[in-house]
Design a protein around this motif. Structure first.
Motif, mmCIF file in Angstrom:
data_model
loop_
_atom_site.group_PDB
_atom_site.id
_atom_site.type_symbol
_atom_site.label_atom_id
_atom_site.label_comp_id
_atom_site.label_asym_id
_atom_site.label_seq_id
_atom_site.Cartn_x
_atom_site.Cartn_y
_atom_site.Cartn_z
ATOM 1 N N VAL A 29 0.834 -1.196 0.000
ATOM 2 C CA VAL A 29 0.000 0.000 0.000
ATOM 3 C C VAL A 29 0.870 1.248 0.000
ATOM 4 O O VAL A 29 0.602 2.233 -0.709
ATOM 5 N N LEU A 30 1.936 1.217 0.794
ATOM 6 C CA LEU A 30 2.860 2.340 0.830
ATOM 7 C C LEU A 30 3.539 2.515 -0.521
ATOM 8 O O LEU A 30 3.783 3.643 -0.964
ATOM 9 N N GLN A 31 3.858 1.410 -1.183
ATOM 10 C CA GLN A 31 4.455 1.479 -2.516
ATOM 11 C C GLN A 31 3.524 2.188 -3.492
ATOM 12 O O GLN A 31 3.957 3.048 -4.268
ATOM 13 N N TRP A 32 2.237 1.825 -3.469
ATOM 14 C CA TRP A 32 1.280 2.436 -4.394
ATOM 15 C C TRP A 32 1.134 3.933 -4.131
ATOM 16 O O TRP A 32 1.106 4.729 -5.073
ATOM 17 N N VAL A 33 1.059 4.297 -2.848
ATOM 18 C CA VAL A 33 0.880 5.707 -2.494
ATOM 19 C C VAL A 33 2.093 6.525 -2.933
ATOM 20 O O VAL A 33 1.956 7.582 -3.573
ATOM 21 N N THR A 34 3.284 6.045 -2.593
ATOM 22 C CA THR A 34 4.491 6.807 -2.943
ATOM 23 C C THR A 34 4.710 6.839 -4.454
ATOM 24 O O THR A 34 5.172 7.845 -5.001
ATOM 25 N N LYS A 35 4.365 5.758 -5.139
ATOM 26 C CA LYS A 35 4.505 5.744 -6.599
ATOM 27 C C LYS A 35 3.604 6.795 -7.230
ATOM 28 O O LYS A 35 4.005 7.501 -8.166
ATOM 29 N N ALA A 36 2.386 6.928 -6.723
ATOM 30 C CA ALA A 36 1.460 7.932 -7.249
ATOM 31 C C ALA A 36 1.985 9.339 -6.972
ATOM 32 O O ALA A 36 1.938 10.224 -7.847
ATOM 33 N N LEU A 37 2.504 9.560 -5.768
ATOM 34 C CA LEU A 37 3.016 10.878 -5.417
ATOM 35 C C LEU A 37 4.242 11.241 -6.244
ATOM 36 O O LEU A 37 4.450 12.419 -6.587
ATOM 37 N N ARG A 38 5.043 10.232 -6.600
ATOM 38 C CA ARG A 38 6.260 10.503 -7.378
ATOM 39 C C ARG A 38 5.950 10.922 -8.815
ATOM 40 O O ARG A 38 6.837 11.400 -9.523
ATOM 41 N N THR A 39 4.718 10.732 -9.248
ATOM 42 C CA THR A 39 4.345 11.194 -10.587
ATOM 43 C C THR A 39 4.126 12.700 -10.622
ATOM 44 O O THR A 39 4.171 13.316 -11.683
ATOM 45 N N VAL A 40 3.899 13.295 -9.449
ATOM 46 C CA VAL A 40 3.671 14.744 -9.395
ATOM 47 C C VAL A 40 4.742 15.474 -8.583
ATOM 48 O O VAL A 40 4.851 16.696 -8.660
ATOM 49 N N ILE A 41 5.516 14.734 -7.804
ATOM 50 C CA ILE A 41 6.610 15.308 -7.014
ATOM 51 C C ILE A 41 7.917 14.725 -7.526
ATOM 52 O O ILE A 41 7.992 13.551 -7.875
ATOM 53 N N SER A 42 8.944 15.517 -7.562
ATOM 54 C CA SER A 42 10.242 15.066 -8.066
ATOM 55 C C SER A 42 10.695 13.784 -7.389
ATOM 56 O O SER A 42 10.571 13.627 -6.162
ATOM 57 N N GLU A 43 11.245 12.860 -8.170
ATOM 58 C CA GLU A 43 11.765 11.605 -7.621
ATOM 59 C C GLU A 43 13.010 11.832 -6.776
ATOM 60 O O GLU A 43 13.474 10.915 -6.095
ATOM 61 N N ASP A 44 13.568 13.038 -6.830
ATOM 62 C CA ASP A 44 14.695 13.367 -5.960
ATOM 63 C C ASP A 44 14.235 13.960 -4.636
ATOM 64 O O ASP A 44 15.058 14.261 -3.769
ATOM 65 N N LEU A 45 12.927 14.121 -4.471
ATOM 66 C CA LEU A 45 12.374 14.659 -3.227
ATOM 67 C C LEU A 45 11.416 13.686 -2.548
ATOM 68 O O LEU A 45 11.382 13.600 -1.321
ATOM 69 N N MET A 46 10.643 12.972 -3.338
ATOM 70 C CA MET A 46 9.643 12.054 -2.793
ATOM 71 C C MET A 46 10.184 10.628 -2.774
ATOM 72 O O MET A 46 10.421 10.043 -3.825
ATOM 73 N N PRO A 47 10.411 10.056 -1.593
ATOM 74 C CA PRO A 47 10.938 8.686 -1.536
ATOM 75 C C PRO A 47 9.897 7.666 -1.955
ATOM 76 O O PRO A 47 8.688 7.918 -1.934
ATOM 77 N N THR A 48 10.383 6.505 -2.336
ATOM 78 C CA THR A 48 9.518 5.375 -2.615
ATOM 79 C C THR A 48 9.691 4.342 -1.509
ATOM 80 O O THR A 48 10.488 4.540 -0.593
ATOM 81 N N VAL A 49 8.965 3.261 -1.601
ATOM 82 C CA VAL A 49 9.073 2.176 -0.618
ATOM 83 C C VAL A 49 9.376 0.892 -1.387
ATOM 84 O O VAL A 49 8.464 0.163 -1.769
ATOM 85 N N PRO A 50 10.656 0.617 -1.659
ATOM 86 C CA PRO A 50 11.008 -0.543 -2.464
ATOM 87 C C PRO A 50 10.818 -1.874 -1.748
ATOM 88 O O PRO A 50 10.884 -2.937 -2.366
ATOM 89 N N GLY A 51 10.581 -1.833 -0.449
ATOM 90 C CA GLY A 51 10.378 -3.043 0.336
ATOM 91 C C GLY A 51 9.912 -2.662 1.725
ATOM 92 O O GLY A 51 9.696 -1.480 2.014
ATOM 93 N N PRO A 52 9.723 -3.643 2.608
ATOM 94 C CA PRO A 52 9.243 -3.340 3.960
ATOM 95 C C PRO A 52 10.094 -2.292 4.670
ATOM 96 O O PRO A 52 11.322 -2.345 4.635
ATOM 97 N N MET A 53 9.435 -1.347 5.308
ATOM 98 C CA MET A 53 10.116 -0.307 6.073
ATOM 99 C C MET A 53 10.320 -0.783 7.513
ATOM 100 O O MET A 53 9.543 -1.585 8.032
ATOM 101 N N PRO A 54 11.351 -0.276 8.184
ATOM 102 C CA PRO A 54 11.560 -0.655 9.590
ATOM 103 C C PRO A 54 10.508 -0.039 10.489
ATOM 104 O O PRO A 54 9.748 0.842 10.078
#
Length: 311
Positions: A29-54
Motif C-alpha cells: 500500500v505504501l508502494q502504491w501511495v508513494t509511486k502515485a506521489l512521485r508522478t507529481v513530485i520530483s523523484e529526488d524529493l519524494m521517496p519510494t518504498v522498495p520493500g518493507p520499512m523498519p
C-alpha cells in the motif's frame, strides 16, 4: 540544520504512521501511495518504498549515568528515527542493546541528555549543502567536546557512516582553534567498541551461521577485521558474500532511487545464502536497503552480540 531536533522528531512520528499502515495493510500500500506521489513530485524529493520499512525508533533513549562511564555514547540520528526490522522478534532498540552489552563488560556508556537535534553532518555534506554542513559540524564538534570533557572520554558512535563522517570529514571545516581542540577526541565505531568488549563478556551460546555485510564505511575506517571478529564471537560460521561492499543505499538514495541498490547488490544477492541465523551490518540505512533488496532482515551486529551475552 538549525531545526534538526524538530525534523528528527517529525520523521520519527512519520515512521510510527508508516509502520502502523504497513502492519495493517502491508508495505505494498505504501508502494502504491508513494509511486502515485512521485508522478507529481520530483523523484529526488519524494521517496519510494522498495520493500518493507523498519519500525519507528523508540521515543526514549536508555537512562545512563555520567559518573563512572567508560565512554560517551552518541546514538546516530538514523537510529533515533528508524527502529528494528519488521521481522525482528523483539522491539529492543540499538541504544538499549549497546548499553546492555557494555554494562555486561563493565564498561558503562553515558548518553547525554541533549543528543537529540545533533547529527554528524553527513546529510548535508553528501549533498553539497555547505551552509547546513558547516553549521552542524561546528554544533556537533562543540557538543562532543563538552560531552567528552575535551577528550577525557572517548565517543562511541553506532552507525559506521556517521563514524566516518566525524573522523574524516568534519575537522577540515572547523575554525582552526576548534579543530585543534576536537583533534583530542577519540571517536570509536560501535563495531570496534564491541570487539574491545569480547574479552570481558561471557558468551552464553552461539548461533550456527551468520552473513556479514561489511559496508563501505567499515572498509574506509579499516574495521573489516573488527566486524568479522564480533561476528565470529556470536556464530560458528561467518559468511561474507562475494561483492559485499557498497550497497548503493547512500543514506536516502536507496529510497529515492532504488535502482542504485539493485545494481550495487547484484553480485552480493546472487551469492547470498537463502537461510542464515542472522544478517549483520553496522549502518541503519544500509541495513534498510539490503533488507528491502534481499528480503533478509539485516540489522546491527550489536543485536546479535547482546543476544548471545544474556546472563
Amino acid at each position: 540544520a538549525k531545526h534538526w531536533g524538530l525534523v528528527e522528531g517529525l520523521a520519527r512520528r512519520l515512521m510510527v504512521v508508516v509502520s502502523g499502515v504497513q502492519k495493517v495493510a502491508g508495505h505494498q500500500v505504501l508502494q502504491w501511495v508513494t509511486k502515485a506521489l512521485r508522478t507529481v513530485i520530483s523523484e529526488d524529493l519524494m521517496p519510494t518504498v522498495p520493500g518493507p520499512m523498519p519500525r519507528a525508533a523508540k521515543a526514549t533513549l536508555p537512562t545512563t549515568e555520567r559518573i563512572g562511564a567508560a565512554a560517551v555514547y552518541f546514538p546516530a540520528c538514523v537510529n533515533r528515527i528508524f527502529g528494528r526490522d519488521p521481522q525482528a522478534d523483539d522491539n529492543q532498540s540499538l541504544p538499549e542493546a549497546l548499553v546492555k552489552v557494555s554494562e555486561r563488560a563493565g564498561r558503562h556508556l553515558w548518553i547525554p541528555d541533549d543528543v537529540r537535534g545533533n547529527c554528524c553532518g553527513t546529510i548535508w555534506s553528501s549533498k553539497g549543502y555547505h551552509d547546513g554542513r558547516d553549521y552542524m559540524y561546528e554544533k556537533i564538534a562543540r557538543n562532543i567536546l563538552q560531552w567528552t570533557d575535551y577528550g577525557t572520554l572517548p565517543l562511541v558512535v553506532d552507525a559506521s557512516s556517521c563514524t566516518f563522517g566525524l573522523v574524516h570529514d568534519l575537522a577540515p571545516h572547523l575554525p582552526p582553534r576548534l579543530r585543534q581542540e576536537f583533534s583530542k577526541v577519540e571517536i570509536i565505531d560501535s563495531t570496534a567498541w564491541a570487539a574491545s568488549l569480547l574479552d570481558a563478556v561471557t558468551l552464553t551460546g552461539k548461533v550456527a551461521h551468520v552473513v556479514v555485510h561489511p559496508g563501505c564505511s567499515v572498509a574506509k575506517l579499516g574495521l573489516e577485521k573488527e566486524i568479522r571478529v564480533v561476528a565470529e564471537a556470536v556464530a560458528e560460521h561467518v559468511y561474507v558474500p562475494y561483492g559485499a561492499g557498497c550497497c548503493g543505499t547512500a543514506g536516502d538514495r536507496g529510497l529515492l532511487h532504488p535502482e542504485l541498490v539493485e545494481s550495487a547488490t547484484k553480485d552480493e544477492l546472487e551469492d547470498l545464502p537463502y537461510q542464515s541465523d542472522a544478517f549483520l551490518a553496522s549502518n541503519r540505512t544500509c541495513e534498510m536497503g539490503l533488507s528491502q533488496r534481499t528480503g533478509r532482515p539485516y540489522e546491527s551486529v550489536i543485536f546479535q552480540l547482546e543476544k548471545v551475552t544474556k546472563p
